[in-house]
Write a protein that holds these residues in place. Sequence first.
Motif, PDB file in Angstrom:
ATOM      1  N   LYS A 141      11.648 -17.769 -29.976  1.00 50.03           N
ATOM      2  CA  LYS A 141      10.451 -16.930 -30.051  1.00 50.03           C
ATOM      3  C   LYS A 141       9.588 -17.203 -28.820  1.00 50.03           C
ATOM      4  O   LYS A 141       9.106 -18.320 -28.625  1.00 50.03           O
ATOM      5  CB  LYS A 141       9.653 -17.225 -31.321  1.00 50.03           C
ATOM      6  CG  LYS A 141       8.394 -16.374 -31.438  1.00 50.03           C
ATOM      7  CD  LYS A 141       7.599 -16.719 -32.680  1.00 50.03           C
ATOM      8  CE  LYS A 141       6.331 -15.872 -32.768  1.00 50.03           C
ATOM      9  NZ  LYS A 141       5.492 -16.236 -33.939  1.00 50.03           N
ATOM     10  N   THR A 151       6.168 -16.164 -26.833  1.00 53.49           N
ATOM     11  CA  THR A 151       4.869 -15.492 -26.949  1.00 53.49           C
ATOM     12  C   THR A 151       4.293 -15.294 -25.562  1.00 53.49           C
ATOM     13  O   THR A 151       4.091 -16.256 -24.817  1.00 53.49           O
ATOM     14  CB  THR A 151       3.890 -16.320 -27.803  1.00 53.49           C
ATOM     15  OG1 THR A 151       4.463 -16.546 -29.098  1.00 53.49           O
ATOM     16  CG2 THR A 151       2.564 -15.580 -27.972  1.00 53.49           C
ATOM     17  N   GLN A 166      13.959 -23.016 -34.987  1.00 56.77           N
ATOM     18  CA  GLN A 166      13.254 -22.101 -34.092  1.00 56.77           C
ATOM     19  C   GLN A 166      12.755 -22.828 -32.868  1.00 56.77           C
ATOM     20  O   GLN A 166      12.317 -23.981 -32.931  1.00 56.77           O
ATOM     21  CB  GLN A 166      12.084 -21.453 -34.841  1.00 56.77           C
ATOM     22  CG  GLN A 166      11.385 -20.345 -34.076  1.00 56.77           C
ATOM     23  CD  GLN A 166      10.247 -19.728 -34.881  1.00 56.77           C
ATOM     24  OE1 GLN A 166       9.289 -20.408 -35.231  1.00 56.77           O
ATOM     25  NE2 GLN A 166      10.353 -18.448 -35.184  1.00 56.77           N
ATOM     26  N   ARG A 205       9.894 -22.267 -30.034  1.00 57.82           N
ATOM     27  CA  ARG A 205       8.700 -21.446 -29.787  1.00 57.82           C
ATOM     28  C   ARG A 205       8.130 -21.783 -28.407  1.00 57.82           C
ATOM     29  O   ARG A 205       7.715 -22.906 -28.174  1.00 57.82           O
ATOM     30  CB  ARG A 205       7.661 -21.681 -30.876  1.00 57.82           C
ATOM     31  CG  ARG A 205       8.171 -21.453 -32.297  1.00 57.82           C
ATOM     32  CD  ARG A 205       7.133 -21.881 -33.321  1.00 57.82           C
ATOM     33  NE  ARG A 205       6.725 -23.258 -33.099  1.00 57.82           N
ATOM     34  CZ  ARG A 205       5.567 -23.771 -33.526  1.00 57.82           C
ATOM     35  NH1 ARG A 205       4.715 -23.036 -34.202  1.00 57.82           N
ATOM     36  NH2 ARG A 205       5.269 -25.043 -33.293  1.00 57.82           N
ATOM     37  N   HIS A 222      20.568 -19.940 -24.980  1.00 59.18           N
ATOM     38  CA  HIS A 222      21.111 -19.125 -26.069  1.00 59.18           C
ATOM     39  C   HIS A 222      22.629 -19.218 -26.133  1.00 59.18           C
ATOM     40  O   HIS A 222      23.221 -19.230 -27.226  1.00 59.18           O
ATOM     41  CB  HIS A 222      20.684 -17.670 -25.896  1.00 59.18           C
ATOM     42  CG  HIS A 222      21.185 -16.758 -26.964  1.00 59.18           C
ATOM     43  ND1 HIS A 222      20.846 -16.905 -28.297  1.00 59.18           N
ATOM     44  CD2 HIS A 222      22.023 -15.688 -26.922  1.00 59.18           C
ATOM     45  CE1 HIS A 222      21.446 -15.978 -29.015  1.00 59.18           C
ATOM     46  NE2 HIS A 222      22.176 -15.236 -28.210  1.00 59.18           N
ATOM     47  N   HIS A 224      16.795 -19.819 -33.236  1.00 61.33           N
ATOM     48  CA  HIS A 224      15.992 -18.602 -33.033  1.00 61.33           C
ATOM     49  C   HIS A 224      14.939 -18.872 -31.961  1.00 61.33           C
ATOM     50  O   HIS A 224      14.151 -19.811 -32.079  1.00 61.33           O
ATOM     51  CB  HIS A 224      15.311 -18.195 -34.338  1.00 61.33           C
ATOM     52  CG  HIS A 224      14.390 -17.027 -34.190  1.00 61.33           C
ATOM     53  ND1 HIS A 224      14.834 -15.763 -33.885  1.00 61.33           N
ATOM     54  CD2 HIS A 224      13.032 -16.940 -34.277  1.00 61.33           C
ATOM     55  CE1 HIS A 224      13.803 -14.939 -33.811  1.00 61.33           C
ATOM     56  NE2 HIS A 224      12.693 -15.634 -34.031  1.00 61.33           N
ATOM     57  N   VAL A 264       2.968 -22.983 -30.513  1.00 59.03           N
ATOM     58  CA  VAL A 264       4.192 -23.045 -29.717  1.00 59.03           C
ATOM     59  C   VAL A 264       4.588 -24.515 -29.572  1.00 59.03           C
ATOM     60  O   VAL A 264       3.762 -25.421 -29.680  1.00 59.03           O
ATOM     61  CB  VAL A 264       4.018 -22.403 -28.316  1.00 59.03           C
ATOM     62  CG1 VAL A 264       3.783 -20.903 -28.435  1.00 59.03           C
ATOM     63  CG2 VAL A 264       2.883 -23.065 -27.544  1.00 59.03           C
TER      64      VAL A 264
END
Length: 291
Positions: free
Chosen positions: A125, A127, A94, A96, A116, A123, A143
Amino acid sequence: MDINYELYKVFYYVAITLSFSEASKRLYISQSAVSQSVKVLEKKLNQTLFIRSTKRVQLTPEGEILLKHIEPAINLIKKGETQLLEANTLNGGQLRIGASDTICRYFLVPYLNRFHKLYPHVHIKVTNQTSIECAKLLENGQVDFCITNYPNSGLSNHQSIRVIREFSDVFVAHSSHFALQGRKLSLKELQSSPILMLDRKSTTSEFLHNLFQRHQLDLVPEIELSSNDLLIDLARIGLGIAFVPDFCIPHDEKDLFILELEEQLPTRQLVVVSNDTLPISQAAKQFMEIL
């Protein structure tokens, strides 16, 4: 004081859910085991951590203090586990990121798209918070890094700050409502105009208030919002003069003009900030390289 980590883990899940039953579901243990663990922790600390009633659970002031320390620790452990499982590959895991809505929309999207395409199994993410709140997310280990406006009062000394780009802040208005084109205005003259700006929780608000104070002027905005896009929309219909970063203004903008000022406003920066005291994942390193 020798207290089992599992007791703090149970406390953490009860504290963030404010529910013994929900905590038991997340921990895959019985509700009675959750309740017993909290009682044991309270006895060891000699403090009441929760106010219990038939309808709700609340943290006591002592419980809130403990949560402020436990939450970053739990997040650090989770991050460590994730990094070990990733085994320094970009085939999963992930990424973050903390960033404001404005930075996401006007700066970050192309970089997210590029990352990407290069690493589709990671993944992502993101915020969305104000730049000041993003600094808190980084401090708490929520994060991997944040992209913020700088200066930012929320940043601390043990964080690594790297400049990505500079930008300027501008005042914009609609020519049919404010006949100010071709004039150079002072901040004192602007003081009597209806100023539209971001709310007090933002670095942009901090910046403008400090600027007016340095010129011994009081700034009383007409409208404070949490969105630069809304400020621009309100300026288009003549509700006031909006103060926004220059990169928010569309290149084909026809309705608004940028006011000329007698004082030269200092430039600000977009920066990427990571925590020097913590290890950083391979995905975060790679994204920052792209930036």
